[in-house]
Design an enzyme around this catalytic site. Structure first.
Site, PDB file in Angstrom:
ATOM      1  N   ASN A   1       0.545  -1.475  -0.049  1.00  0.00           N
ATOM      2  CA  ASN A   1      -0.316  -0.389  -0.174  1.00  0.00           C
ATOM      3  C   ASN A   1       0.504   1.769  -0.094  1.00  0.00           C
ATOM      4  O   ASN A   1       0.459   2.288  -0.561  1.00  0.00           O
ATOM      5  CB  ASN A   1      -1.154   0.193   1.387  1.00  0.00           C
ATOM      6  CG  ASN A   1      -0.855  -0.356   2.076  1.00  0.00           C
ATOM      7  OD1 ASN A   1       0.515  -0.550   2.857  1.00  0.00           O
ATOM      8  ND2 ASN A   1      -1.399   0.580   3.432  1.00  0.00           N
TER       9      ASN A   1
ATOM     10  N   GLY B   1       2.137  -6.610   7.340  1.00  0.00           N
ATOM     11  CA  GLY B   1       0.912  -6.789   6.331  1.00  0.00           C
ATOM     12  C   GLY B   1       0.234  -7.295   7.158  1.00  0.00           C
ATOM     13  O   GLY B   1      -0.410  -6.498   7.797  1.00  0.00           O
TER      14      GLY B   1
ATOM     15  N   THR C   1      -3.151  -9.627   9.243  1.00  0.00           N
ATOM     16  CA  THR C   1      -3.154 -10.078  10.336  1.00  0.00           C
ATOM     17  C   THR C   1      -2.666 -11.853  10.164  1.00  0.00           C
ATOM     18  O   THR C   1      -1.918 -12.495  10.431  1.00  0.00           O
ATOM     19  CB  THR C   1      -4.000  -9.611  11.001  1.00  0.00           C
ATOM     20  OG1 THR C   1      -4.430  -8.868  11.281  1.00  0.00           O
ATOM     21  CG2 THR C   1      -3.950 -10.508  12.141  1.00  0.00           C
TER      22      THR C   1
ATOM     23  N   THR D   1      -1.397 -13.471   7.228  1.00  0.00           N
ATOM     24  CA  THR D   1       0.381 -14.212   7.288  1.00  0.00           C
ATOM     25  C   THR D   1       1.421 -13.906   7.912  1.00  0.00           C
ATOM     26  O   THR D   1       2.326 -14.265   8.045  1.00  0.00           O
ATOM     27  CB  THR D   1       1.162 -12.491   6.246  1.00  0.00           C
ATOM     28  OG1 THR D   1      -0.847 -12.277   4.675  1.00  0.00           O
ATOM     29  CG2 THR D   1       2.135 -12.971   4.849  1.00  0.00           C
TER      30      THR D   1
ATOM     31  N   CYS E   1      -3.255   1.252   6.773  1.00  0.00           N
ATOM     32  CA  CYS E   1      -3.836  -0.053   7.305  1.00  0.00           C
ATOM     33  C   CYS E   1      -4.181   1.259   8.777  1.00  0.00           C
ATOM     34  O   CYS E   1      -4.951   0.830   9.561  1.00  0.00           O
ATOM     35  CB  CYS E   1      -2.300  -0.105   7.917  1.00  0.00           C
ATOM     36  SG  CYS E   1      -1.148   1.037   8.510  1.00  0.00           S
TER      37      CYS E   1
ATOM     38  N   GLU F   1       7.632   0.317  16.001  1.00  0.00           N
ATOM     39  CA  GLU F   1       8.624   0.957  15.694  1.00  0.00           C
ATOM     40  C   GLU F   1       8.808   2.367  15.453  1.00  0.00           C
ATOM     41  O   GLU F   1       7.731   2.283  16.483  1.00  0.00           O
ATOM     42  CB  GLU F   1       8.176   0.627  14.275  1.00  0.00           C
ATOM     43  CG  GLU F   1       8.024  -1.961  13.592  1.00  0.00           C
ATOM     44  CD  GLU F   1       7.732  -1.646  12.317  1.00  0.00           C
ATOM     45  OE1 GLU F   1       8.358  -0.770  11.468  1.00  0.00           O
ATOM     46  OE2 GLU F   1       8.384  -2.658  11.995  1.00  0.00           O
TER      47      GLU F   1
HETATM   48  P1  NAD Z   1       0.347  -9.391   2.861  1.00  0.00           P
HETATM   49  O1  NAD Z   1      -0.031 -10.161   4.617  1.00  0.00           O
HETATM   50  O2  NAD Z   1      -0.447 -10.265   2.317  1.00  0.00           O
HETATM   51  O3  NAD Z   1       1.868  -9.335   2.321  1.00  0.00           O
HETATM   52  C1  NAD Z   1       3.371  -9.182   3.025  1.00  0.00           C
HETATM   53  C2  NAD Z   1       3.974  -9.277   2.376  1.00  0.00           C
HETATM   54  O4  NAD Z   1       4.256 -10.403   3.143  1.00  0.00           O
HETATM   55  C3  NAD Z   1       4.388  -8.892   1.362  1.00  0.00           C
HETATM   56  O5  NAD Z   1       5.567  -8.581   0.617  1.00  0.00           O
HETATM   57  C4  NAD Z   1       3.902 -10.641   1.031  1.00  0.00           C
HETATM   58  O6  NAD Z   1       4.603 -11.324  -0.270  1.00  0.00           O
HETATM   59  C5  NAD Z   1       4.611 -11.553   2.036  1.00  0.00           C
HETATM   60  N1  NAD Z   1       3.822 -12.805   2.491  1.00  0.00           N
HETATM   61  C6  NAD Z   1       3.049 -13.465   1.994  1.00  0.00           C
HETATM   62  N2  NAD Z   1       3.512 -14.145   2.384  1.00  0.00           N
HETATM   63  C7  NAD Z   1       4.468 -14.612   3.689  1.00  0.00           C
HETATM   64  C8  NAD Z   1       4.420 -16.020   3.975  1.00  0.00           C
HETATM   65  N3  NAD Z   1       3.917 -16.775   3.968  1.00  0.00           N
HETATM   66  N4  NAD Z   1       6.171 -15.380   4.944  1.00  0.00           N
HETATM   67  C9  NAD Z   1       6.569 -14.049   4.792  1.00  0.00           C
HETATM   68  N5  NAD Z   1       6.224 -13.645   3.708  1.00  0.00           N
HETATM   69  C10 NAD Z   1       4.819 -13.427   2.883  1.00  0.00           C
HETATM   70  O7  NAD Z   1      -0.513  -7.921   3.459  1.00  0.00           O
HETATM   71  P2  NAD Z   1      -0.539  -6.882   1.882  1.00  0.00           P
HETATM   72  O8  NAD Z   1      -2.106  -7.997   1.269  1.00  0.00           O
HETATM   73  O9  NAD Z   1       0.445  -6.303   1.411  1.00  0.00           O
HETATM   74  O10 NAD Z   1      -0.835  -5.601   2.966  1.00  0.00           O
HETATM   75  C11 NAD Z   1      -1.519  -5.448   3.484  1.00  0.00           C
HETATM   76  C12 NAD Z   1      -2.285  -5.603   4.439  1.00  0.00           C
HETATM   77  O11 NAD Z   1      -1.114  -5.246   5.428  1.00  0.00           O
HETATM   78  C13 NAD Z   1      -3.881  -5.525   6.006  1.00  0.00           C
HETATM   79  O12 NAD Z   1      -4.112  -5.842   6.354  1.00  0.00           O
HETATM   80  C14 NAD Z   1      -2.716  -3.836   6.744  1.00  0.00           C
HETATM   81  O13 NAD Z   1      -3.404  -3.696   7.394  1.00  0.00           O
HETATM   82  C15 NAD Z   1      -1.211  -4.175   6.975  1.00  0.00           C
HETATM   83  N6  NAD Z   1      -1.221  -2.907   7.056  1.00  0.00           N
HETATM   84  C16 NAD Z   1      -0.527  -2.424   8.421  1.00  0.00           C
HETATM   85  C17 NAD Z   1      -0.109  -1.541   8.626  1.00  0.00           C
HETATM   86  C18 NAD Z   1       1.075  -1.366   9.630  1.00  0.00           C
HETATM   87  O14 NAD Z   1       1.329  -0.545   9.811  1.00  0.00           O
HETATM   88  N7  NAD Z   1       0.289  -2.158  11.020  1.00  0.00           N
HETATM   89  C19 NAD Z   1       1.222  -1.170   7.379  1.00  0.00           C
HETATM   90  C20 NAD Z   1       0.512  -1.301   6.031  1.00  0.00           C
HETATM   91  C21 NAD Z   1      -1.232  -2.367   5.608  1.00  0.00           C
END
Ligand code: NAD
Length: 485
Positions: free
Chosen positions: A154, A230, A232, A234, A286, A466
């Site tokens: 995002n 990413g 929850t 994942t 997020c 962080e």
């Molecule tokens: P995602 O969990 O699908 O992917 C995040 C990253 O993890 C990607 O690089 C993906 O390739 C990787 N990934 C996927 N499976 C994995 C595994 N098994 N092991 C290790 N890495 C793996 O999330 P997304 O769809 O890319 O992003 C959206 C999500 O991120 C939303 O839930 C959002 O709330 C969250 N988010 C949180 C914050 C925060 O600061 N808390 C900030 C931005 C986004």
């Protein structure tokens, strides 16, 4: 897209290299629905190469004086800033977000991340404790080794740099993996690292999917520290892999953030702020406040105002400078948004605005993943639409009567990332902020960030924090030295 970037490469040991198996995935432009470049579909062997480079670089980099590391990181910030337009364009094409947002927010904030940690390491203090005339203790904070940094789509460069900057500023080396959906700015970052004179191997970027690359990073025995942002679901997988290996972990996960408007608020400011907190980046931040609670006396005025102001947002081609709402990042994400809008209606919600794709934007964008900003009213607080993270341009508005009730609503949620409270009553602001279970509470604002403060979520929004000192502590190992008198 900049010339010569149609095939993204991994960045390992200071050089752009093909993935070992030679496999690539299409990189789709969300605004058109068409591939515009290719991204490596790397495998564990590529991660292994990156770890070898990071391990070799660690010896020297961990002993490089902080002043020197600082200078290099400042040069890296300058290099990104010099190419701001190139980075902003790449980010807009990759994500579908308006180019103006990438230019004014995401890329400048990535620059700030590098500047902040480059200078923070010059001003750290070490703790010392004198034990009653018996001994003298001091605490060394040493780099932890090779860090694994995994980020979502995002805010691609901003969130990746939020990890890379503190990790390498503290003397660690890194294997970073951006989202496979939005790899272009990370690709450009390699070039900027070389321009800045970052020694080869300090930062390595391996592109590819979560199951192949992300999993290989989290499972690698030589990577001792994992910073993950990413979803929850994942995050749970990452934790399952890391926990038995006793890795140090920071997990920044999803959110379903409450945005609370009291009747005593400056309602114009609350409406303007809520348009942003609801729909910035098409609701794909997020921290977006997707559960809006408005005190009954102000409810109708607020709903009318939010609908009116939101309906004026210009949806358009993300590359047009006047566009305020661009495309959703992927077809899958668009389907998810549609699913929840349908579900909301089955759950008794009324679509007060939006609820469908906009009229055709232009010929270039006719197959793009667009959706109107959507406002839903009339939902029960505990329904699925009000509990599950949608991560798109959809908010629901619910009335409440008093403070106690709205605090209960706000906290009745598995997530605990951020919240906003709009009120002119200072005592109420303090009272409510203290009781809300979120890592950040914004009062009369949203997304106002001071990089020194702890950042992160409670409950299922994550563990570890962080930002500022928290990040400097996370990326270092405290070691106590006790000297007897
Ligand atoms: P995602 O969990 O699908 O992917 C995040 C990253 O993890 C990607 O690089 C993906 O390739 C990787 N990934 C996927 N499976 C994995 C595994 N098994 N092991 C290790 N890495 C793996 O999330 P997304 O769809 O890319 O992003 C959206 C999500 O991120 C939303 O839930 C959002 O709330 C969250 N988010 C949180 C914050 C925060 O600061 N808390 C900030 C931005 C986004």
């Amino acid at each position: 897209m900049t010339e010569g970037n149609d095939r993204i490469q991994n960045f390992i040991d200071g050089r752009y290299v093909e993935p070992l198996a030679g496999a690539y995935l299409d990189n789709i432009e969300p605004a058109t629905g068409k591939p515009y470049s290719q991204v490596p579909d790397s495998r564990p062997e590529d991660v292994e190469l990156a770890v070898t480079a990071a391990e070799k670089a660690f010896e020297q980099w961990s002993r490089t004086p902080s002043a020197e590391r600082s200078t290099i990181l400042l040069r890296l910030a300058d290099a990104i800033e010099r190419d701001l337009e190139k980075f902003a364009l790449a980010e807009s094409i990759d994500t579908g977000k308006p180019v103006s947002l990438a230019r004014n927010l995401d890329i400048p904030r990535a620059v700030s991340n590098f500047r902040f940690f480059a200078t923070a390491i010059l001003h750290t203090e070490n703790e010392a404790h004198v034990t009653d005339g018996v001994a003298f203790n001091y605490t060394l904070r040493q780099p932890r080794g090779i860090t694994g940094l995994i980020s979502p789509w995002n805010l691609p460069l901003y969130l990746l740099s939020w990890k890379i900057a503190p990790a390498i500023a503290c003397g660690n080396t890194a294997v970073a993996k951006p989202s496979e959906l939005t790899p272009m700015t990370a690709h450009l970052l390699g070039e900027a690292c070389n321009q800045a004179g970052l020694p080869p191997g300090v930062l390595n970027i391996v592109h590819g999917t979560g199951p192949h690359v992300g999993q290989a990073i989290t499972a690698h025995p030589k990577i001792t520290t994992i910073s993950f942002t990413g979803g929850t679901v994942t995050g749970r997988k990452v934790a399952e892999t890391c926990a038995p290996m006793f890795k140090k972990m920071s997990l920044e996960l999803g959110g379903k953030n409450p945005n609370i408007v009291f009747a005593d608020a400056d309602l114009d400011a609350a409406i303007t702020g809520s348009v942003r907190s609801s729909f910035a980046n098409q609701g794909q931040v997020c921290l977006c406040g997707s559960r809006i609670f408005v005190q009954r006396a102000a409810y109708q005025h607020f709903v009318d105002g939010l609908v009116d102001k939101t309906s004026k947002l210009r949806i358009g081609d993300p590359l047009e400078p006047t566009t305020e709402q661009g495309a959703i990042v992927s077809k899958t994400q668009l389907e998810k948004v549609k699913f929840y809008v349908d579900l909301a209606q089955q759950e008794g919600g009324r679509v007060a605005l939006g609820g469908r794709a906009p009229e055709q934007i232009n010929d270039r964008c006719r197959d793009g993943y667009f959706f109107q900003p959507t406002i839903i009213t009339g939902l029960a607080v505990g329904c699925r639409t009000n509990r599950e993270e949608i991560f798109g341009p959809v908010v629901s508005i619910t009335p409440f009567d008093d403070e106690e009730e709205v605090i209960r609503y706000a906290n009745d949620c598995d997530y605990g990332l951020a919240s906003s409270v709009w009120t002119q009553n200072l005592s109420r602001a303090h009272r409510v902020a203290e009781q809300i279970q979120t890592g950040t509470v914004w009062v009369n604002c949203w997304l106002l960030r001071d990089l020194r403060v702890p950042f992160g979520g409670m409950k299922q929004s994550g563990v570890g924090r962080e930002g500022g000192n928290e990040a400097l502590h996370f990326f270092t190992e405290p070691k106590n030295v006790c000297i007897a008198k």
